[in-house]
Design a protein around this motif. Structure first.
Motif, PDB file in Angstrom:
ATOM      1  N   LYS A  23       0.782  -1.107  -0.103  1.00 49.42           N
ATOM      2  CA  LYS A  23       0.037  -0.211   0.058  1.00 49.42           C
ATOM      3  C   LYS A  23       0.802   1.194  -0.033  1.00 49.42           C
ATOM      4  CE  LYS A  23      -4.069   2.018   2.551  1.00 49.42           C
ATOM      5  NZ  LYS A  23      -5.082   1.628   3.428  1.00 49.42           N
ATOM      6  N   ALA A  24       1.790   1.363   0.931  1.00 47.01           N
ATOM      7  CA  ALA A  24       2.657   2.558   0.947  1.00 47.01           C
ATOM      8  C   ALA A  24       3.598   2.776  -0.357  1.00 47.01           C
ATOM      9  CB  ALA A  24       3.655   2.232   2.133  1.00 47.01           C
ATOM     10  N   ALA A  25       3.983   1.545  -0.900  1.00 50.25           N
ATOM     11  CA  ALA A  25       4.750   1.731  -2.129  1.00 50.25           C
ATOM     12  C   ALA A  25       3.905   1.892  -3.569  1.00 50.25           C
ATOM     13  CB  ALA A  25       5.821   0.450  -2.308  1.00 50.25           C
ATOM     14  N   GLY A  26       2.889   1.433  -3.556  1.00 45.58           N
ATOM     15  CA  GLY A  26       1.801   1.633  -4.424  1.00 45.58           C
ATOM     16  C   GLY A  26       2.155   0.431  -5.497  1.00 45.58           C
ATOM     17  N   ILE A  27       2.364  -0.681  -5.087  1.00 44.91           N
ATOM     18  CA  ILE A  27       2.630  -1.759  -5.682  1.00 44.91           C
ATOM     19  C   ILE A  27       1.580  -3.015  -5.461  1.00 44.91           C
ATOM     20  CG2 ILE A  27       4.942  -1.555  -6.090  1.00 44.91           C
ATOM     21  CD1 ILE A  27       5.738  -3.580  -4.142  1.00 44.91           C
ATOM     22  N   THR A  28       1.330  -4.030  -6.052  1.00 39.58           N
ATOM     23  CA  THR A  28       0.673  -5.199  -5.791  1.00 39.58           C
ATOM     24  C   THR A  28       1.571  -6.343  -5.049  1.00 39.58           C
ATOM     25  OG1 THR A  28       1.134  -6.669  -7.802  1.00 39.58           O
ATOM     26  CG2 THR A  28      -0.617  -4.811  -8.134  1.00 39.58           C
ATOM     27  N   TYR A  29       0.675  -6.910  -4.407  1.00 35.03           N
ATOM     28  CA  TYR A  29       1.576  -7.989  -3.376  1.00 35.03           C
ATOM     29  C   TYR A  29       2.159  -8.847  -4.407  1.00 35.03           C
ATOM     30  CZ  TYR A  29       2.423 -11.124   0.520  1.00 35.03           C
ATOM     31  OH  TYR A  29       2.930 -11.895   1.206  1.00 35.03           O
ATOM     32  N   ARG A  30       1.549  -9.360  -5.624  1.00 35.73           N
ATOM     33  CA  ARG A  30       2.339 -10.113  -6.572  1.00 35.73           C
ATOM     34  C   ARG A  30       3.608  -9.578  -6.858  1.00 35.73           C
ATOM     35  NH1 ARG A  30      -0.817 -12.840 -11.713  1.00 35.73           N
ATOM     36  NH2 ARG A  30       0.716 -14.245 -12.155  1.00 35.73           N
ATOM     37  N   GLN A  31       3.955  -8.387  -7.141  1.00 31.15           N
ATOM     38  CA  GLN A  31       4.818  -7.710  -7.356  1.00 31.15           C
ATOM     39  C   GLN A  31       5.981  -7.801  -6.213  1.00 31.15           C
ATOM     40  OE1 GLN A  31       3.097  -3.792  -8.411  1.00 31.15           O
ATOM     41  NE2 GLN A  31       4.666  -3.901 -10.258  1.00 31.15           N
ATOM     42  N   LEU A  32       5.383  -7.468  -4.897  1.00 29.23           N
ATOM     43  CA  LEU A  32       6.426  -7.264  -3.899  1.00 29.23           C
ATOM     44  C   LEU A  32       6.798  -8.868  -3.709  1.00 29.23           C
ATOM     45  CD1 LEU A  32       7.109  -5.931  -0.968  1.00 29.23           C
ATOM     46  CD2 LEU A  32       5.160  -7.434  -0.166  1.00 29.23           C
ATOM     47  N   ASP A  33       6.044 -10.083  -3.970  1.00 30.14           N
ATOM     48  CA  ASP A  33       6.362 -11.314  -3.687  1.00 30.14           C
ATOM     49  C   ASP A  33       7.479 -11.712  -4.546  1.00 30.14           C
ATOM     50  OD1 ASP A  33       5.982 -14.044  -2.554  1.00 30.14           O
ATOM     51  OD2 ASP A  33       5.076 -14.698  -4.344  1.00 30.14           O
ATOM     52  N   TYR A  34       7.336 -11.329  -6.019  1.00 29.98           N
ATOM     53  CA  TYR A  34       8.210 -11.737  -7.015  1.00 29.98           C
ATOM     54  C   TYR A  34       9.472 -10.987  -6.770  1.00 29.98           C
ATOM     55  CZ  TYR A  34      10.163 -11.847 -11.597  1.00 29.98           C
ATOM     56  OH  TYR A  34      11.047 -12.350 -12.690  1.00 29.98           O
ATOM     57  N   TRP A  35       9.547  -9.691  -6.352  1.00 33.44           N
ATOM     58  CA  TRP A  35      10.759  -9.134  -6.318  1.00 33.44           C
ATOM     59  C   TRP A  35      11.543  -9.660  -5.092  1.00 33.44           C
ATOM     60  CZ3 TRP A  35       8.350  -3.032  -6.535  1.00 33.44           C
ATOM     61  CH2 TRP A  35       8.037  -3.135  -8.194  1.00 33.44           C
ATOM     62  N   ALA A  36      10.642  -9.795  -3.851  1.00 35.15           N
ATOM     63  CA  ALA A  36      11.485 -10.533  -2.903  1.00 35.15           C
ATOM     64  C   ALA A  36      11.936 -11.974  -3.022  1.00 35.15           C
ATOM     65  CB  ALA A  36      10.522 -10.788  -1.498  1.00 35.15           C
ATOM     66  N   ARG A  37      11.269 -12.904  -3.853  1.00 40.70           N
ATOM     67  CA  ARG A  37      11.623 -14.034  -4.396  1.00 40.70           C
ATOM     68  C   ARG A  37      12.717 -14.130  -5.166  1.00 40.70           C
ATOM     69  NH1 ARG A  37       8.452 -16.894  -7.245  1.00 40.70           N
ATOM     70  NH2 ARG A  37       6.804 -15.027  -7.518  1.00 40.70           N
TER      71      ARG A  37
END
Length: 174
Positions: A23-37
């Protein structure tokens, strides 16, 4: 804040769960998960350690997530962003929040002085900049009313409340 200014010190044990970071970064959870993985932006407070575990992102992690999102929004490809971040890490830049990035839409530049910015602009290319200090204030405002979690809250690291209840039930039944 472009050159020479330092960012404030932050509590290294207080962080934000994935949905709050998104929410704070303006991205989707899917993006967050992919970028972390894939290692593009990994949570610095607590990484995922299996099903039911919660990643915990620091303020600086969210700042970097928002900068990556801004670069994507201006047309820089994820591959170019990944290459730029990898290059910066290889040069020893551990805290990406401390640098200024610029891009002409085709490449990403690290700016270390006002002279470097002038040279890029005089080269005839259109260049945009991301002032990390401004993004800092935006993230700070977004997170002001949202809940935080502590890495040292006494609970088993990486487990959410439901996982802790399941573990307690299994232990009681054994």
């Amino acid at each position: 804040m472009l050159f020479g200014d330092t960012l404030p010190d932050l509590d290294t044990q207080t962080g934000y769960r994935g949905p709050i970071a998104c929410k704070a970064a303006g991205i989707t959870y899917r993006q967050l998960d992919y970028w972390a993985r894939t290692g593009l932006v990994e949570p610095s407070i607590r990484g995922a350690s299996g099903s039911g575990s919660q990643r915990l992102y620091s303020f600086r992690d969210i700042l970097v997530l928002k900068v990556v999102k801004r670069l994507l929004d201006t047309g820089v490809t994820l591959q170019q962003i990944r290459s730029a971040i990898t290059f910066l890490h290889e040069r020893g830049v551990d805290d990406l929040a401390q640098i200024t990035l610029m891009s002409d839409g085709a490449s990403v530049y690290e700016c270390t002085s006002a002279d470097e910015v002038i040279d890029l602009v005089q080269g005839g290319q259109g260049v945009f900049g991301i002032a990390v200090g401004r993004v800092w204030r935006e993230v700070e405002g977004s997170l002001a009313e949202l809940p935080t979690d502590r890495a040292d809250d006494g609970a088993e690291p990486g487990l959410d409340e439901l996982s802790r209840r399941r573990a307690a039930r299994r232990a009681a039944g054994a």
